[in-house]
Design a protein around this motif. Sequence first.
Motif, mmCIF file in Angstrom:
data_model
loop_
_atom_site.group_PDB
_atom_site.id
_atom_site.type_symbol
_atom_site.label_atom_id
_atom_site.label_comp_id
_atom_site.label_asym_id
_atom_site.label_seq_id
_atom_site.Cartn_x
_atom_site.Cartn_y
_atom_site.Cartn_z
ATOM 1 N N ASP A 9 0.858 -1.296 0.004
ATOM 2 C CA ASP A 9 -0.054 -0.156 0.085
ATOM 3 C C ASP A 9 0.705 1.234 0.212
ATOM 4 O O ASP A 9 1.735 1.553 0.858
ATOM 5 C CB ASP A 9 -0.929 0.256 1.188
ATOM 6 N N VAL A 10 0.670 2.016 -0.941
ATOM 7 C CA VAL A 10 1.448 3.260 -1.096
ATOM 8 C C VAL A 10 0.498 4.494 -0.761
ATOM 9 O O VAL A 10 -0.499 4.441 -1.629
ATOM 10 C CB VAL A 10 2.282 3.285 -2.516
ATOM 11 N N GLN A 11 0.759 5.477 -0.157
ATOM 12 C CA GLN A 11 0.122 6.574 0.145
ATOM 13 C C GLN A 11 0.111 7.692 -1.097
ATOM 14 O O GLN A 11 1.101 7.864 -1.444
ATOM 15 C CB GLN A 11 0.270 7.213 1.413
ATOM 16 N N GLY A 12 -1.046 8.085 -1.375
ATOM 17 C CA GLY A 12 -1.006 8.956 -2.719
ATOM 18 C C GLY A 12 -1.450 8.419 -4.098
ATOM 19 O O GLY A 12 -1.547 7.251 -4.182
ATOM 20 N N ASP A 13 -1.714 9.264 -5.212
ATOM 21 C CA ASP A 13 -2.075 8.761 -6.148
ATOM 22 C C ASP A 13 -0.744 8.746 -7.085
ATOM 23 O O ASP A 13 -0.599 9.825 -7.869
ATOM 24 C CB ASP A 13 -3.077 9.826 -6.703
ATOM 25 N N ILE A 14 -0.243 7.662 -7.298
ATOM 26 C CA ILE A 14 0.949 7.340 -8.173
ATOM 27 C C ILE A 14 0.624 6.395 -9.138
ATOM 28 O O ILE A 14 1.310 5.573 -9.784
ATOM 29 C CB ILE A 14 2.071 6.995 -7.243
ATOM 30 N N PHE A 15 -0.723 6.211 -9.597
ATOM 31 C CA PHE A 15 -1.181 5.332 -10.385
ATOM 32 C C PHE A 15 -0.553 5.113 -11.755
ATOM 33 O O PHE A 15 -0.222 3.946 -11.941
ATOM 34 C CB PHE A 15 -2.660 5.601 -10.678
ATOM 35 N N TYR A 16 -0.090 6.159 -12.360
ATOM 36 C CA TYR A 16 0.375 5.964 -13.652
ATOM 37 C C TYR A 16 1.849 6.002 -13.657
ATOM 38 O O TYR A 16 2.638 5.547 -14.643
ATOM 39 C CB TYR A 16 -0.250 6.912 -14.821
ATOM 40 N N ASP A 17 2.309 6.631 -12.538
ATOM 41 C CA ASP A 17 3.980 6.851 -12.550
ATOM 42 C C ASP A 17 4.602 5.626 -11.915
ATOM 43 O O ASP A 17 5.854 5.333 -12.541
ATOM 44 C CB ASP A 17 4.417 8.090 -11.441
ATOM 45 N N ILE A 18 3.946 4.762 -11.446
ATOM 46 C CA ILE A 18 4.375 3.448 -10.733
ATOM 47 C C ILE A 18 4.847 2.671 -11.812
ATOM 48 O O ILE A 18 5.722 1.710 -11.613
ATOM 49 C CB ILE A 18 3.570 2.848 -9.861
ATOM 50 N N VAL A 19 4.264 2.595 -12.894
ATOM 51 C CA VAL A 19 4.622 1.361 -14.101
ATOM 52 C C VAL A 19 6.112 1.579 -14.758
ATOM 53 O O VAL A 19 6.670 0.480 -14.676
ATOM 54 C CB VAL A 19 3.597 1.592 -15.140
ATOM 55 N N GLU A 20 6.447 2.729 -14.872
ATOM 56 C CA GLU A 20 7.758 3.135 -15.455
ATOM 57 C C GLU A 20 8.817 2.801 -14.331
ATOM 58 O O GLU A 20 9.840 2.101 -14.497
ATOM 59 C CB GLU A 20 8.021 4.561 -15.638
ATOM 60 N N PHE A 21 8.189 3.101 -12.899
ATOM 61 C CA PHE A 21 9.419 2.729 -11.859
ATOM 62 C C PHE A 21 9.683 1.350 -11.536
ATOM 63 O O PHE A 21 10.647 0.584 -11.511
ATOM 64 C CB PHE A 21 8.702 3.438 -10.631
ATOM 65 N N ILE A 22 8.423 0.574 -11.891
ATOM 66 C CA ILE A 22 8.498 -0.959 -11.610
ATOM 67 C C ILE A 22 9.361 -1.577 -12.793
ATOM 68 O O ILE A 22 9.996 -2.226 -12.343
ATOM 69 C CB ILE A 22 7.129 -1.534 -11.555
ATOM 70 N N THR A 23 9.085 -1.108 -14.019
ATOM 71 C CA THR A 23 10.100 -1.813 -15.052
ATOM 72 C C THR A 23 11.220 -1.227 -14.856
ATOM 73 O O THR A 23 12.211 -2.075 -15.281
ATOM 74 C CB THR A 23 9.355 -1.536 -16.474
ATOM 75 N N ASP A 24 11.544 -0.342 -14.494
ATOM 76 C CA ASP A 24 13.067 0.352 -14.386
ATOM 77 C C ASP A 24 13.648 -0.512 -13.285
ATOM 78 O O ASP A 24 15.094 -0.829 -13.528
ATOM 79 C CB ASP A 24 13.248 1.680 -14.437
ATOM 80 N N THR A 25 13.336 -0.302 -12.329
ATOM 81 C CA THR A 25 13.922 -0.922 -11.037
ATOM 82 C C THR A 25 13.936 -2.685 -11.126
ATOM 83 O O THR A 25 14.954 -3.027 -10.538
ATOM 84 C CB THR A 25 12.747 -0.680 -9.815
ATOM 85 N N TRP A 26 12.872 -3.103 -11.587
ATOM 86 C CA TRP A 26 12.954 -4.732 -11.721
ATOM 87 C C TRP A 26 12.765 -5.089 -12.910
ATOM 88 O O TRP A 26 11.717 -5.320 -13.666
ATOM 89 C CB TRP A 26 11.827 -5.153 -10.617
ATOM 90 N N PRO A 27 13.753 -5.182 -13.682
ATOM 91 C CA PRO A 27 13.684 -5.908 -15.117
ATOM 92 C C PRO A 27 13.053 -7.079 -15.416
ATOM 93 O O PRO A 27 12.800 -7.434 -16.524
ATOM 94 C CB PRO A 27 15.364 -5.806 -15.768
ATOM 95 N N ASP A 28 12.770 -7.848 -14.343
ATOM 96 C CA ASP A 28 12.378 -9.118 -14.500
ATOM 97 C C ASP A 28 10.911 -9.013 -14.674
ATOM 98 O O ASP A 28 10.163 -10.199 -15.190
ATOM 99 C CB ASP A 28 12.487 -10.009 -13.307
ATOM 100 N N VAL A 29 10.212 -7.929 -14.485
ATOM 101 C CA VAL A 29 8.802 -7.725 -14.569
ATOM 102 C C VAL A 29 8.494 -6.905 -15.821
ATOM 103 O O VAL A 29 9.038 -5.784 -16.070
ATOM 104 C CB VAL A 29 8.200 -6.492 -13.360
ATOM 105 N N PRO A 30 8.039 -7.674 -16.659
ATOM 106 C CA PRO A 30 7.791 -7.086 -18.125
ATOM 107 C C PRO A 30 6.617 -6.239 -18.116
ATOM 108 O O PRO A 30 5.605 -6.438 -17.288
ATOM 109 C CB PRO A 30 7.310 -8.400 -18.979
ATOM 110 N N GLU A 31 6.540 -5.144 -18.824
ATOM 111 C CA GLU A 31 5.343 -4.156 -18.800
ATOM 112 C C GLU A 31 4.190 -4.651 -19.476
ATOM 113 O O GLU A 31 3.018 -4.500 -18.775
ATOM 114 C CB GLU A 31 5.823 -2.943 -19.621
ATOM 115 N N SER A 32 3.982 -5.839 -20.265
ATOM 116 C CA SER A 32 2.983 -6.470 -20.547
ATOM 117 C C SER A 32 2.158 -7.222 -19.457
ATOM 118 O O SER A 32 1.170 -7.939 -19.496
ATOM 119 C CB SER A 32 3.313 -7.661 -21.616
ATOM 120 N N ALA A 33 3.128 -7.493 -18.290
ATOM 121 C CA ALA A 33 2.352 -8.245 -17.114
ATOM 122 C C ALA A 33 1.791 -7.251 -16.001
ATOM 123 O O ALA A 33 1.483 -7.757 -15.007
ATOM 124 C CB ALA A 33 3.534 -9.069 -16.520
ATOM 125 N N ILE A 34 1.656 -5.982 -16.126
ATOM 126 C CA ILE A 34 1.286 -5.021 -15.412
ATOM 127 C C ILE A 34 -0.079 -4.577 -15.868
ATOM 128 O O ILE A 34 -0.315 -4.192 -16.937
ATOM 129 C CB ILE A 34 2.285 -3.707 -15.162
#
Length: 193
Positions: free
Chosen positions: A156-181
């Motif tokens: 649970d993350v406080q705040g509205d980071i709904f669309y910014d979080i996808v880029e952060f996840i794919t950059d930080t953890w390359p094992d997570v493909p963008e197609s799986a989000i």
Amino acid sequence: MAGKPQPVRVLYCAVCSLPAEYCEFGPDFEKCKPWLVQNAPELYPDLVRDATAKEADRVADQLNATGISFGSGDGATASSAPKEEVKRLPGGKVKKKEKLEVIIEKVTRNKRKCITTVKGLELFGVKLSDASKKLGKKFATGASVVKGPTEKDQIDVQGDIFYDIVEFITDTWPDVPESAIFFIEDGRKVPAV
């Protein structure tokens, strides 16, 4: 006068750890059956009779499925065939495999405050406590690992980071493909791509 009473010897099942006569009421009776046939045939004579007939049928089916004929002398055995394990829930329902996907959902509370939840990162080998720290630092907000409504851990993350979080996840953890989000918008699952 009778002598000192002797303790009762109880045979415990090696699979479910219940007394052998109670295995049929336990959660894993199907898994217990082979052990019971071998170690307690006097308790379940029907199992022994059924097991011999089923064993013969199963071996014949395995041999036919692998293409090994009964008269072949090639030394291959039925145990060399790979056995597919099926997970079953109580009641006999087949357990579905978990899909490898990250689900992001925005929950609004008190009309203005938002919480963004991230589910499924652990399926990609991401440690959730480390991920919550990184999310909290990146977005300068509070982030914590909590149990969700399905008893699975989520972030649970406080705040509205709904669309910014996808880029952060794919950059930080390359094992997570963008197609799986995926996003949850208006009760529907929408791809983040």
